[in-house]
Design an enzyme around this catalytic site. Structure first.
Site, PDB file in Angstrom:
ATOM      1  N   ALA A 138      -0.383   1.890  16.387  1.00 53.86           N
ATOM      2  CA  ALA A 138      -0.523   3.358  16.930  1.00 53.86           C
ATOM      3  C   ALA A 138       0.692   4.095  16.723  1.00 53.86           C
ATOM      4  O   ALA A 138       1.318   4.817  17.586  1.00 53.86           O
ATOM      5  CB  ALA A 138      -1.211   3.633  18.523  1.00 53.86           C
ATOM      6  N   LYS A 169       7.807   0.981  23.482  1.00 54.40           N
ATOM      7  CA  LYS A 169       9.073   1.719  23.292  1.00 54.40           C
ATOM      8  C   LYS A 169       9.114   3.214  24.040  1.00 54.40           C
ATOM      9  O   LYS A 169       9.941   3.522  24.365  1.00 54.40           O
ATOM     10  CB  LYS A 169       9.896   1.583  22.008  1.00 54.40           C
ATOM     11  CG  LYS A 169       9.067   2.539  21.134  1.00 54.40           C
ATOM     12  CD  LYS A 169       9.790   2.300  19.710  1.00 54.40           C
ATOM     13  CE  LYS A 169       8.973   3.234  18.636  1.00 54.40           C
ATOM     14  NZ  LYS A 169       9.567   3.024  17.196  1.00 54.40           N
ATOM     15  N   TYR A 219       2.653  10.613  -0.457  1.00 53.96           N
ATOM     16  CA  TYR A 219       3.823  10.133   0.376  1.00 53.96           C
ATOM     17  C   TYR A 219       4.997  10.673  -0.235  1.00 53.96           C
ATOM     18  O   TYR A 219       5.433  10.255  -1.248  1.00 53.96           O
ATOM     19  CB  TYR A 219       3.770   8.512   0.605  1.00 53.96           C
ATOM     20  CG  TYR A 219       2.543   7.738   1.264  1.00 53.96           C
ATOM     21  CD1 TYR A 219       1.604   8.710   1.811  1.00 53.96           C
ATOM     22  CD2 TYR A 219       2.223   6.640   1.346  1.00 53.96           C
ATOM     23  CE1 TYR A 219       0.347   8.203   2.567  1.00 53.96           C
ATOM     24  CE2 TYR A 219       1.250   5.899   1.797  1.00 53.96           C
ATOM     25  CZ  TYR A 219       0.203   6.887   2.619  1.00 53.96           C
ATOM     26  OH  TYR A 219      -1.030   6.237   3.122  1.00 53.96           O
ATOM     27  N   GLU A 260       9.601  -9.830  12.220  1.00 55.67           N
ATOM     28  CA  GLU A 260       9.119  -9.800  13.659  1.00 55.67           C
ATOM     29  C   GLU A 260       7.487  -9.722  13.802  1.00 55.67           C
ATOM     30  O   GLU A 260       6.738 -10.563  14.187  1.00 55.67           O
ATOM     31  CB  GLU A 260       9.618  -8.788  14.567  1.00 55.67           C
ATOM     32  CG  GLU A 260       9.099  -8.667  15.937  1.00 55.67           C
ATOM     33  CD  GLU A 260       9.713  -9.930  16.834  1.00 55.67           C
ATOM     34  OE1 GLU A 260       8.919  -9.962  18.089  1.00 55.67           O
ATOM     35  OE2 GLU A 260      10.446 -10.800  16.304  1.00 55.67           O
ATOM     36  N   SER A 291      -2.072   1.868  11.010  1.00 57.33           N
ATOM     37  CA  SER A 291      -1.577   2.343  12.435  1.00 57.33           C
ATOM     38  C   SER A 291      -1.945   1.222  13.243  1.00 57.33           C
ATOM     39  O   SER A 291      -2.378   1.458  14.369  1.00 57.33           O
ATOM     40  CB  SER A 291      -1.975   3.633  12.533  1.00 57.33           C
ATOM     41  OG  SER A 291      -1.443   4.566  11.985  1.00 57.33           O
ATOM     42  N   ASP A 325       0.991  -1.081  -0.147  1.00 53.48           N
ATOM     43  CA  ASP A 325       0.083  -0.196  -0.079  1.00 53.48           C
ATOM     44  C   ASP A 325       0.803   1.197  -0.209  1.00 53.48           C
ATOM     45  O   ASP A 325       1.945   1.253   0.708  1.00 53.48           O
ATOM     46  CB  ASP A 325      -0.951  -0.048   1.184  1.00 53.48           C
ATOM     47  CG  ASP A 325      -1.932   1.314   1.284  1.00 53.48           C
ATOM     48  OD1 ASP A 325      -2.756   1.275   0.675  1.00 53.48           O
ATOM     49  OD2 ASP A 325      -1.511   2.117   2.195  1.00 53.48           O
TER      50      ASP A 325
END
Length: 337
Positions: free
Chosen positions: A209, A216, A54, A294, A206, A49
């Site tokens: 978020a 982190k 962008y 991951e 997202s 996407d």
């Protein structure tokens, strides 16, 4: 990698898709960006996407170069139109017939492809008649430049009206791309029920978020150097609403829940959005290939009801659920108008 149908269409997309919203062409050097795309391909991701806005078209160019040489029929490429691009002329924005028909040609050239699988309205355009927009999308489909039509951050009423026109024009309107995460659930009360009624699937962005759900960011501490929260080119503005001590404390309290599920916090967050059956795919981004490797481990994970309840209890009142936020986050007038 598991695959899901995009809404009620016959198009399958990878449960986890790769997006380059705030990375390619801006935050991440091109070679690193291409390495992330290679990692996505190696992990079984087939759905990619992007959008013309962008990095002011640079992200599409980087993605096109990264996917060059791949079998086109084995990929699903999604891009978008609406926000200002180019030098910012009076018609370089919006969902007018002129901007849509010119923008698809530019996107195809940058992506090095003859067609995109889904062409998406990046927001609802309050200043162009919806009939004009949908007729232009119909021409894009009939010209073979897009196979399906989608939108991003449309309200339930906007989805219903757009879908009605698409049916009249006999073009496949199959997807909506909203923000959706454990912390941001504004689509659940109105957008998801309308989408289920219409046969529209969610391709959500997202899911972690903007990095907050990785854990982190710590309450009472400065954001780590080099993180999105320190990126003044755009990332910091998007993430700041989540950077309160209450939110960050509750995210840290999710660690035992993730441990119990045998997942990292980011994997838990991605798996959580995929429990919603109206979600066809969750978009992940990355600045390093190992992040892709991951996060794809969230595909195919089933979270038990008791664990989902613990997540709700842990996050409590910091979750945003107001369906009005969808309309509030969309521009009421075109940028620059």
């Amino acid at each position: 990698m598991d695959f899901r149908y995009l809404g009620n269409s016959g198009l399958k997309v990878s449960e986890i898709s790769y997006g380059n919203w705030l990375t390619h062409g801006s935050q991440v050097e091109n070679e690193q960006a291409k390495a992330c795309v290679r990692a996505a391909l190696e992990a079984g991701i087939t759905t990619f996407d992007t959008a013309d806005v962008y990095a002011n078209t640079a992200a599409e160019t980087v993605l096109g170069e990264a996917l060059e040489g791949q079998r086109r029929e084995s990929l699903e490429i999604l891009t978008k139109v609406y926000w200002p691009t180019g030098p910012g002329g009076p018609n370089d924005v919006g969902l007018s017939r002129k901007h849509i028909l010119e923008s698809i040609n530019g996107s195809l050239q940058r992506l090095k492809t003859d067609y995109v699988d889904v062409y998406q309205a990046h927001r609802f355009d309050t200043e162009t008649p919806l009939e004009e927009t949908m007729e232009a999308f119909a021409d894009v489909v009939r010209q073979g430049k897009a196979l399906y039509i989608g939108v991003s951050e449309w309200t339930a009423d906007q989805l219903r009206e757009g879908h009605r026109l698409a049916r009249e024009l006999r073009i496949p309107f199959v997807s909506n791309q909203p923000q959706y995460s454990m912390l941001w659930r504004v689509i659940e009360d109105e957008v998801v029920p309308a989408s289920e009624e219409l046969g529209i699937g969610q391709v959500v962005f997202s899911p972690i978020a903007q990095g907050v759900l990785t854990g982190k960011y710590k309450p009472g501490e400065q954001p780590p150097q080099g993180s999105r929260a320190t990126d003044e080119k755009g990332g910091a503005n998007f993430i700041k609403r989540f950077l309160t001590d209450d939110v960050l404390t509750r995210v840290q309290e999710l660690r035992p829940v993730a441990d119990e599920a045998g997942l990292s916090l980011s994997q838990l967050a991605i798996a959580w959005v995929l429990q919603n059956r109206n979600v066809s795919s969750a978009i992940i981004g990355a600045s390093r290939p190992e992040q892709v490797t991951e996060n794809v481990k969230a595909a195919g994970v089933t979270l038990e009801d008791a664990l989902l309840k613990r997540i709700d209890e842990t996050l409590g009142g910091v979750v945003e659920r107001d369906p009005a936020k969808t309309a509030q986050n969309a521009p009421q007038t075109r940028p620059g108008s």
